[in-house]
Design an enzyme around this catalytic site. Structure first.
Site, PDB file in Angstrom:
ATOM      1  N   ARG A   1     -17.799 -20.264  -9.160  1.00  0.00           N
ATOM      2  CA  ARG A   1     -16.628 -19.390  -9.014  1.00  0.00           C
ATOM      3  C   ARG A   1     -15.552 -20.190  -8.297  1.00  0.00           C
ATOM      4  O   ARG A   1     -15.402 -20.124  -7.089  1.00  0.00           O
ATOM      5  CB  ARG A   1     -17.016 -18.160  -8.200  1.00  0.00           C
ATOM      6  CG  ARG A   1     -15.896 -17.172  -8.015  1.00  0.00           C
ATOM      7  CD  ARG A   1     -16.421 -15.883  -7.413  1.00  0.00           C
ATOM      8  NE  ARG A   1     -15.360 -14.927  -7.152  1.00  0.00           N
ATOM      9  CZ  ARG A   1     -14.663 -14.883  -6.014  1.00  0.00           C
ATOM     10  NH1 ARG A   1     -14.903 -15.747  -5.039  1.00  0.00           N
ATOM     11  NH2 ARG A   1     -13.722 -13.975  -5.849  1.00  0.00           N
TER      12      ARG A   1
ATOM     13  N   SER B   1     -18.079  -7.628 -14.234  1.00  0.00           N
ATOM     14  CA  SER B   1     -17.990  -6.875 -12.969  1.00  0.00           C
ATOM     15  C   SER B   1     -17.538  -5.460 -13.292  1.00  0.00           C
ATOM     16  O   SER B   1     -16.570  -5.283 -14.045  1.00  0.00           O
ATOM     17  CB  SER B   1     -16.921  -7.491 -12.053  1.00  0.00           C
ATOM     18  OG  SER B   1     -17.227  -8.812 -11.774  1.00  0.00           O
TER      19      SER B   1
ATOM     20  N   LYS C   1     -14.099 -12.693  -0.854  1.00  0.00           N
ATOM     21  CA  LYS C   1     -13.221 -12.344  -1.984  1.00  0.00           C
ATOM     22  C   LYS C   1     -11.989 -11.660  -1.395  1.00  0.00           C
ATOM     23  O   LYS C   1     -12.093 -10.564  -0.845  1.00  0.00           O
ATOM     24  CB  LYS C   1     -13.955 -11.415  -2.948  1.00  0.00           C
ATOM     25  CG  LYS C   1     -13.133 -10.929  -4.151  1.00  0.00           C
ATOM     26  CD  LYS C   1     -13.959  -9.957  -5.012  1.00  0.00           C
ATOM     27  CE  LYS C   1     -13.175  -9.273  -6.103  1.00  0.00           C
ATOM     28  NZ  LYS C   1     -12.790 -10.111  -7.240  1.00  0.00           N
TER      29      LYS C   1
HETATM   30  C1  LIG Z   1     -17.223 -12.222  -5.904  1.00  0.00           C
HETATM   31  C2  LIG Z   1     -17.415 -10.926  -5.196  1.00  0.00           C
HETATM   32  N1  LIG Z   1     -17.278  -9.727  -5.839  1.00  0.00           N
HETATM   33  C3  LIG Z   1     -17.480  -8.656  -5.069  1.00  0.00           C
HETATM   34  S1  LIG Z   1     -17.832  -9.155  -3.460  1.00  0.00           S
HETATM   35  C4  LIG Z   1     -17.724 -10.832  -3.847  1.00  0.00           C
HETATM   36  C5  LIG Z   1     -17.949 -11.909  -2.858  1.00  0.00           C
HETATM   37  C6  LIG Z   1     -19.381 -11.965  -2.409  1.00  0.00           C
HETATM   38  O1  LIG Z   1     -19.493 -12.959  -1.406  1.00  0.00           O
HETATM   39  P1  LIG Z   1     -20.485 -12.757  -0.175  1.00  0.00           P
HETATM   40  O2  LIG Z   1     -21.883 -12.777  -0.703  1.00  0.00           O
HETATM   41  O3  LIG Z   1     -20.205 -13.958   0.715  1.00  0.00           O
HETATM   42  O4  LIG Z   1     -20.114 -11.447   0.465  1.00  0.00           O
HETATM   43  C1  LIG Z   2     -17.276 -10.390  -8.992  1.00  0.00           C
HETATM   44  C2  LIG Z   2     -18.529 -10.678  -9.411  1.00  0.00           C
HETATM   45  C3  LIG Z   2     -19.526  -9.662  -9.514  1.00  0.00           C
HETATM   46  N1  LIG Z   2     -20.760  -9.987  -9.907  1.00  0.00           N
HETATM   47  C4  LIG Z   2     -21.098 -11.260 -10.227  1.00  0.00           C
HETATM   48  C5  LIG Z   2     -22.490 -11.568 -10.651  1.00  0.00           C
HETATM   49  N2  LIG Z   2     -20.205 -12.257 -10.141  1.00  0.00           N
HETATM   50  C6  LIG Z   2     -18.926 -12.051  -9.769  1.00  0.00           C
HETATM   51  N3  LIG Z   2     -18.109 -13.010  -9.707  1.00  0.00           N
END
Ligand SMILES: Cc1ncsc1CCOP(=O)(O)O
Ligand SMILES: C=C1C=NC(C)=NC1=N
Ligand SMILES: [Mg+2]
Length: 217
Positions: free
Chosen positions: A40, A112, A141
């Site tokens: 990502r 998502s 995020k």
């Molecule tokens: C990509 C994403 N989508 C919802 S939360 C998130 C980030 C998750 O990162 P972390 O596991 O450090 O909370």
């Molecule tokens: C936002 C997200 C939610 N779920 C997963 C698996 N990946 C992502 N980047």
């Protein structure tokens, strides 16, 4: 089987590992037992162009060495150029049905979703799994929505029992059990592993915990 690769779904970009080498963190996570990896690479400090491509290629080669699926977030063209194992898209990315058409039936498509309606549309468009979150507060995020707990996971698991779900957002070894109990096939996370000073052992502990809970399901 898709559900099996969702058990411990590590997500990372070069901006998530502070002063540590991202490729070193990824290799340790793979050694620790993550079941899927998603690159990502987005946001202010993200790599672009050729730098992004060669970093992605190195990540993919590491995943191939450990026989772990390599998924690209957002960037369909990059996923196709690398012949990645799959792509993960959000609601604001390219339409899922179009992405499925571009990548073909064999590649993994993750979407998502934040409610039952979006889950229905994702499944109809050919998604192999849906990511639901944030479950808890997250600092990984910028534009994350309000944490929803496991409520939406439960609703989607009841409505669409054959649609694999992975929970995401602020997940750690200490708070992941409700995600599995609610119907999640596994947990997706960034900082629990990427910010750990011992990513390999952290991944192993997370994997053991998840397997333990799944056995009781
Ligand atoms: C990509 C994403 N989508 C919802 S939360 C998130 C980030 C998750 O990162 P972390 O596991 O450090 O909370
Ligand atoms: C936002 C997200 C939610 N779920 C997963 C698996 N990946 C992502 N980047
Ligand atoms: Mg996206």
């Amino acid at each position: 089987m898709i559900k099996n690769i969702l058990r411990l779904y590590f997500i990372m970009g070069s901006m998530n590992t502070q002063e540590n080498d991202p490729l070193d963190v990824l290799e340790k996570a793979l050694q620790g037992g993550v079941t899927c990896f998603q690159l990502r690479e987005k946001g202010v400090a993200s790599l672009q162009g050729q730098e992004k491509y060669s970093f992605a290629e190195k990540c993919m080669k590491l995943c191939q060495t450990y026989h772990v699926p390599f998924i690209v977030n957002d960037d369909v063209e990059l996923a196709l150029a690398l012949n990645a194992d799959g792509i993960h898209i959000g609601q604001e990315d390219e339409a899922a049905a179009l992405v499925r058409k571009k990548i073909g039936p064999e590649k993994i498509l993750g979407v998502s979703v934040h409610n039952v309606e979006e889950a229905f549309l994702a499944q109809k468009a050919g998604a192999d799994y849906v990511g639901i979150g944030p479950v808890y507060t997250t600092s990984s995020k910028e534009d994350a929505r309000i944490p929803a707990g496991t409520k939406v996971i439960e609703q989607v698991a009841i409505q669409y029992p054959n649609l694999p779900i992975v929970g995401i957002g602020g997940l750690t070894e200490g708070n992941l059990v409700p995600v599995i109990r609610a119907g999640g096939a596994g947990v997706a996370l960034i900082s629990a592993i990427a910010s750990s000073q011992d990513p390999r052992n952290q991944a192993k502990q997370l994997r053991d915990k998840i397997e333990q809970v799944l056995e009781k399901e």
